[in-house]
Design a protein around this motif. Structure first.
Motif, short mmCIF file in Angstrom:
data_model
loop_
_atom_site.label_atom_id
_atom_site.label_comp_id
_atom_site.label_asym_id
_atom_site.label_seq_id
_atom_site.Cartn_x
_atom_site.Cartn_y
_atom_site.Cartn_z
N VAL A 50 0.84 -1.04 0.03
CA VAL A 50 0.12 0.10 -0.14
C VAL A 50 0.77 1.19 0.09
O VAL A 50 1.89 1.42 0.98
CB VAL A 50 -0.99 0.02 1.28
N GLU A 51 0.57 2.35 -0.89
CA GLU A 51 1.29 3.44 -1.10
C GLU A 51 0.36 4.46 -1.13
O GLU A 51 -0.77 4.55 -1.88
CB GLU A 51 2.44 3.51 -2.18
N VAL A 52 0.68 5.51 -0.24
CA VAL A 52 -0.26 6.66 -0.18
C VAL A 52 0.34 7.92 0.31
O VAL A 52 1.33 7.91 1.05
CB VAL A 52 -1.18 6.52 1.02
N SER A 53 0.27 8.88 -0.73
CA SER A 53 1.07 10.26 -0.49
C SER A 53 0.09 11.31 -1.26
O SER A 53 -0.54 10.91 -2.03
CB SER A 53 2.30 9.93 -1.15
N PRO A 54 0.32 12.52 -0.53
CA PRO A 54 -0.27 13.73 -1.08
C PRO A 54 0.27 14.12 -2.42
O PRO A 54 1.62 14.11 -2.31
CB PRO A 54 -0.19 14.63 -0.14
N ILE A 55 -0.37 14.47 -3.45
CA ILE A 55 0.32 14.81 -4.56
C ILE A 55 -0.18 16.28 -5.13
O ILE A 55 0.56 16.84 -5.94
CB ILE A 55 -0.06 13.83 -5.78
N ALA A 56 -1.08 16.72 -4.52
CA ALA A 56 -1.39 18.03 -4.75
C ALA A 56 -2.05 18.74 -3.55
O ALA A 56 -2.64 18.32 -2.69
CB ALA A 56 -2.42 18.18 -5.91
N ILE A 57 -1.91 20.04 -3.34
CA ILE A 57 -2.57 20.75 -2.26
C ILE A 57 -3.20 22.12 -2.68
O ILE A 57 -2.38 22.84 -3.43
CB ILE A 57 -1.44 21.20 -1.24
N ASP A 58 -4.30 22.39 -2.31
CA ASP A 58 -5.08 23.42 -2.65
C ASP A 58 -5.11 24.20 -1.22
O ASP A 58 -6.07 24.03 -0.47
CB ASP A 58 -6.56 23.31 -3.27
N SER A 59 -4.43 25.23 -0.79
CA SER A 59 -4.55 26.11 0.30
C SER A 59 -5.69 26.96 0.55
O SER A 59 -6.23 27.11 1.48
CB SER A 59 -3.28 26.86 0.31
N ASN A 60 -5.98 27.27 -0.76
CA ASN A 60 -7.51 28.22 -0.55
C ASN A 60 -8.55 27.40 -0.18
O ASN A 60 -9.38 27.60 0.62
CB ASN A 60 -7.60 28.91 -1.92
N LEU A 61 -8.77 26.30 -1.14
CA LEU A 61 -9.93 25.36 -0.87
C LEU A 61 -9.65 24.37 0.55
O LEU A 61 -10.69 23.61 0.85
CB LEU A 61 -10.32 24.59 -1.94
N ARG A 62 -8.43 24.52 1.00
CA ARG A 62 -8.12 23.49 2.08
C ARG A 62 -8.53 22.36 1.96
O ARG A 62 -9.14 21.44 2.49
CB ARG A 62 -8.65 23.95 3.37
N LYS A 63 -7.74 21.50 0.60
CA LYS A 63 -7.79 20.25 0.44
C LYS A 63 -6.70 19.75 -0.02
O LYS A 63 -5.82 20.41 -0.61
CB LYS A 63 -9.00 20.01 -0.58
N GLN A 71 -15.05 21.87 7.50
CA GLN A 71 -15.55 23.34 7.77
C GLN A 71 -16.17 23.49 9.13
O GLN A 71 -17.28 22.60 9.18
CB GLN A 71 -16.23 23.72 6.24
N GLY A 72 -16.11 24.53 9.62
CA GLY A 72 -16.68 25.03 10.91
C GLY A 72 -17.66 26.19 10.91
O GLY A 72 -18.06 26.68 9.51
N GLN A 78 -8.53 24.21 15.53
CA GLN A 78 -8.98 24.98 14.36
C GLN A 78 -7.97 25.79 13.90
O GLN A 78 -7.36 26.50 14.64
CB GLN A 78 -10.43 25.37 14.39
N THR A 79 -8.21 26.31 12.66
CA THR A 79 -7.57 27.34 11.80
C THR A 79 -8.49 28.17 11.28
O THR A 79 -9.18 27.62 10.50
CB THR A 79 -6.10 26.87 11.10
N CYS A 80 -8.06 29.38 11.10
CA CYS A 80 -8.92 30.43 10.50
C CYS A 80 -8.38 30.45 8.89
O CYS A 80 -7.33 30.75 8.72
CB CYS A 80 -8.91 31.51 10.94
N GLY A 81 -9.14 30.52 7.92
CA GLY A 81 -8.95 30.42 6.66
C GLY A 81 -9.18 31.76 5.87
O GLY A 81 -9.81 32.67 6.73
N THR A 82 -8.84 32.17 4.71
CA THR A 82 -8.86 33.43 4.12
C THR A 82 -10.17 33.83 4.07
O THR A 82 -10.55 34.90 3.73
CB THR A 82 -8.08 33.24 2.70
N ASP A 83 -10.96 32.82 4.09
CA ASP A 83 -12.75 33.17 3.86
C ASP A 83 -13.31 33.44 5.15
O ASP A 83 -14.47 33.43 5.32
CB ASP A 83 -13.36 31.99 3.15
N ASN A 84 -12.48 33.50 6.23
CA ASN A 84 -12.95 33.93 7.74
C ASN A 84 -13.89 32.76 8.23
O ASN A 84 -14.63 32.94 8.94
CB ASN A 84 -13.86 35.14 7.65
N ILE A 85 -13.72 31.39 7.71
CA ILE A 85 -14.12 30.41 8.20
C ILE A 85 -13.10 29.43 8.99
O ILE A 85 -11.84 29.45 8.52
CB ILE A 85 -14.91 29.48 7.04
N CYS A 86 -13.63 28.69 9.90
CA CYS A 86 -12.77 28.05 10.81
C CYS A 86 -12.67 26.55 10.04
O CYS A 86 -13.98 25.95 9.68
CB CYS A 86 -13.11 27.73 12.21
#
Length: 776
Positions: free
Chosen positions: A655-668, A722-723, A732-740
């Motif tokens: 089994v191999e699992v690894s992150p290959i793309a990060i979208d900081s704006n959409l938090r995914k 999303q909170g 939790q952390t606050c996103g650029t959209d002011n959502i936790c």
């Protein structure tokens, strides 16, 4: 004289002056001093280039050997010199059998472990053109016996403490050459030579037996490296005694002395460096040598990510094994041989080469490991030497202070501390001890069903002595009792500690089905949202989905590898169907989770259907492909005919699992998920590659996508949870959209889930050899 003629004469005089100035500059530039300076500069540049090429060879050594099928080769070995094509042997790999090639054989035989070799620098083996010094001569090269690449598994222990068979001596105005090094660990493991112009007695005529079309001359070392006669330098020679003076037996106690400082003069009563005055002053040596020391070599190797991964994987395996054993109170010793982490275990070879650097401590008094007082012991890995420490004699090796630093020495202390990961240096100090806590709990836990205790036992059991996890049990109870307690037949087993996901992980395990039932999953779950007692429901849930109402259900996000030997082909919602494929031989599949509100559908193939259309959708569990395939789909058939064909054989899983793309704006994050399954033990090369989790499987086995085994793949997109609006709560952390947002998959827990049902047979599945390499 007319004015125009005066102007012409002035121009002519100016031109003559300009020419004379240019000639003067040119003549001054051709002075012996300036010519020597340019030659010296060129020589130093080409020697440095050659040394860098040797380091590059050593850094790539394990990967090069892996490509040829040798899996236990160690970083640190250097190429053999070029000793001439007349000494090439038919058994040598013909990929390089011309001038400039390193030799594996000498006169048809492998050199002995304690045989040092001298020859020309193997430029072709290293992918270079011939390297020439400032006098136009090709470079020469000597490699210590302990560090030469024999092309086979050497019996020499290779690490940063491996002692060279070479020593360096210098002329200092006395009657004998003086040792230049005070610490035996400072000896060069190899020296690259610029031979310089020939001295009296040296014959550099063209060889009649070897290919010298590029470098010219011949392969008699004494015709290039000095002195021409052994008595001319007080008995010190830059050559050996074998054929062409290119080889000889050496040892670390009385190393081979060589001179590398360039010009050495003999006055009759003393040896002088660089220059000499008077009539009785003979130039007896002019070899300029550039050394490569073990510290330089391993300083570069340590920067190689794979080397660090291997060391950390070795320590991971040791900790996992030791936590399943009883460590005696008062232990303060080097690690002892154990079949659980010996040289036969991946990463192959490392244990034998580095076990002198590994120590176990469990003081009789209370102690802490990096502040933790609950550890069953401490595992300590001694890094490279610092200062004047030596690790040569038996007494020095028995003195642990030559390996460990304060506060980790003595091993009877009370507070062991240090980073738990071996890292590059810098930033990690070269002599930094690596310190690991050996947990007091077993490497896998048991999440049990309380109701099963009264019925005769659990369906999950981990035996730390054998390190085998057993899923399923045969109970001596009636079908009526079974029916009345169907919801109790669930069980899970997790790694007790959650681990940072980092850049992902590679896991391997094997399983064997003695009796088929519902099946099981290998699960990767969010470590912050799932404690080590999480488990799903019984029957069709496989302990992965649903709520058993006793233990906490497994919260998303999660990734599962389902091994299903009992099909529920009905659609979800009709008879508890899982939308399983109608495969008589069982199936394997990737599962994520379905509806985030209802966890009962988490292992239903193809859900949610229609796909989640929300702005932050959950990944869809792969649907059953309309045409059965072994590669590229999220669901595959285990056997073409019957589940019975799967019984009593080892099935290997990677089994191999690894992150290959990060979208900081959409938090995914998008993850690459690959699972390979190989049935049986006949494909030994493939199985060996699967077990080696320190490297990507595609690197170890490049034909994996065309081989006859099961390959499941997927790329789930996993969103942070999303909170409400900021400000945010703990974790939790606050996103650029002011959502936790609550970060997910920062830490994960690995484990196995299972269940049984009243309709299926009692299953017995054993899981063994479970190991994971984490990618920081």
């Amino acid at each position: 004289m007319p004015p125009h003629k005066q102007r012409g004469a002035a121009l002519l005089i100016f031109f003559l002056l300009l020419v004379m100035a240019g000639l003067g500059y040119l003549v001054s530039g051709l002075s012996p001093e300036s010519v020597d300076a340019r030659r010296t500069q060129q020589t130093q540049e080409v020697l440095s280039q050659a040394r860098d090429a040797l380091i590059g060879y050593a850094i790539q050594y394990r990967e090069r050997q892996l490509a040829t099928g040798t899996q236990d080769a160690m970083y640190g070995y250097l190429p053999m010199p070029d000793v001439g094509t007349s000494r090439f042997h038919a058994s040598q790999t013909p990929a390089c059998n011309t001038e400039g090639c390193a030799m594996s054989f000498i006169n048809g035989a492998f050199p002995a472990d304690n045989e040092t070799i001298i020859g020309r620098f193997p430029w072709k083996t290293l992918g270079l053109e011939p390297l020439r010094d400032g006098h136009g001569e090709c470079l020469w090269y000597i490699v210590s016996a302990n560090h030469k690449d024999l092309g086979i598994s050497s019996t020499v222990r290779m690490n940063w403490d491996t002692l060279s068979h070479l020593d360096v001596v210098v002329a200092d105005g006395t009657a004998a050459l003086f040792p230049a090094l005070t610490n035996a660990h400072d000896r060069p493991v190899a020296v690259i030579f610029s031979a310089g112009p020939p001295l009296p007695g040296q014959n550099r005529a063209t060889s009649a037996t070897d290919d010298v079309s590029r470098c010219g001359g011949n392969y008699d070392v004494a015709n290039y490296l000095d002195p021409a006669t052994a008595t001319a330098l007080g008995g010190v020679t830059n050559y050996l005694a074998g054929t062409n003076k290119a080889s000889g037996l050496t040892n670390a106690v009385t190393p081979k002395a060589i001179s590398t400082q360039g010009k050495v003069f003999d006055t009759g009563s003393a040896f002088l460096p660089n220059a000499c005055q008077g009539s009785n002053c003979n130039l007896v040596a002019n070899d300029i040598g550039m050394s490569l020391t073990g510290d330089q070599l391993f300083g570069a190797i340590r920067k190689h990510a794979y080397f660090r991964t291997d060391i950390n994987a070795m320590l991971d395996r040791m900790v996992n094994c030791l936590r399943d054993q009883v460590i005696a109170s008062g232990t303060a010793a080097r690690i002892a041989d154990n079949a659980c982490y010996d040289a036969s275990q991946h990463p192959l070879g490392y244990y034998d080469h580095y076990k002198e650097q590994v120590f176990i401590a469990k003081p009789a008094a209370s102690f802490t490991v990096n502040g933790d007082n609950s550890c069953a012991g401490a595992l300590l890995f001694a890094s490279q030497r610092i200062g004047s420490k030596q690790r040569i004699t038996v007494a020095q090796k028995s003195d642990f202070s030559n390996y460990l630093e304060v506060p980790n020495f003595p091993l009877t202390g009370t507070a062991f501390s240090g980073p738990d990961l071996f890292d590059r240096s810098p930033p990690q100090a070269v002599g930094q001890d690596i310190v690991r806590c050996i947990p007091s709990s077993a490497s896998l836990n048991e999440v049990t069903s309380p109701a099963l205790d009264a019925l005769g036992g659990q369906i999950v059991d981990y035996d730390p002595n054998t390190r085998i996890l057993t899923l399923g049990r045969i109970f001596s109870i009636t079908d009526t009792v079974r029916d009345n307690n169907a919801s109790a037949f669930f069980g899970c087993s997790w790694t007790p500690e959650k681990h940072s996901m980092g850049n992902g992980f590679r896991s391997y395990f094997s399983f064997n089905i003695a009796d088929a039932g519902e099946g099981f999953t290998f699960a990767v779950v969010d470590g912050d949202r799932n404690a080590e007692n999480a488990c799903g429901a019984a029957r069709e849930h496989l302990g992965y989905s649903g709520d058993n109402l006793i233990r906490p259900p497994i919260a998303y996000p999660k990734i599962g590898v389902e091994i299903d030997t009992s099909k529920q082909t009905d659609p979800y919602g009709t008879g508890y169907g899982r939308s399983d494929p109608d495969y008589n031989g069982g199936h394997a599949g990737i599962v994520y989770w379905g509806d985030t509100v209802d966890g009962n559908d988490d292992n239903v193939h193809g859900l949610p259907n229609p796909p989640d259309a929300s702005p932050r959708p959950s990944p869809t569990n792969p649907a059953v492909p309309p045409i059965v395939t072994q590669h590229g789909a999220g669901v595959a058939r285990l056997d073409a005919t019957s589940v019975s064909n799967l019984l009593n054989q080892n099935i290997h899983v990677r089994v191999e699992v690894s992150p290959i793309a990060i979208d900081s704006n959409l938090r995914k994050k998008t993850y690459q998920v690959d699972i390979w399954l190989v049935r049986g033990d006949t494909d030994t090369d493939m199985i060996a590659a699967m077990k080696n989790t320190t490297r990507p499987l595609r690197l170890l086995y490049p034909t994996i996508d065309s081989a006859s085994f099961i390959h499941l793949t997927g790329q789930p997109q996993i969103y942070d949870i999303q909170g409400s609006s900021c400000p945010c709560g703990l974790g939790q952390t606050c996103g650029t959209d002011n959502i936790c947002y609550t970060p997910v998959f920062d830490k994960v827990r690995l484990g196995f889930t299972t269940s049984q049902s009243t309709a299926a047979k009692d299953q017995i599945i054993t899981i063994s050899n479970f190991f994971t390499t984490w990618l920081p």
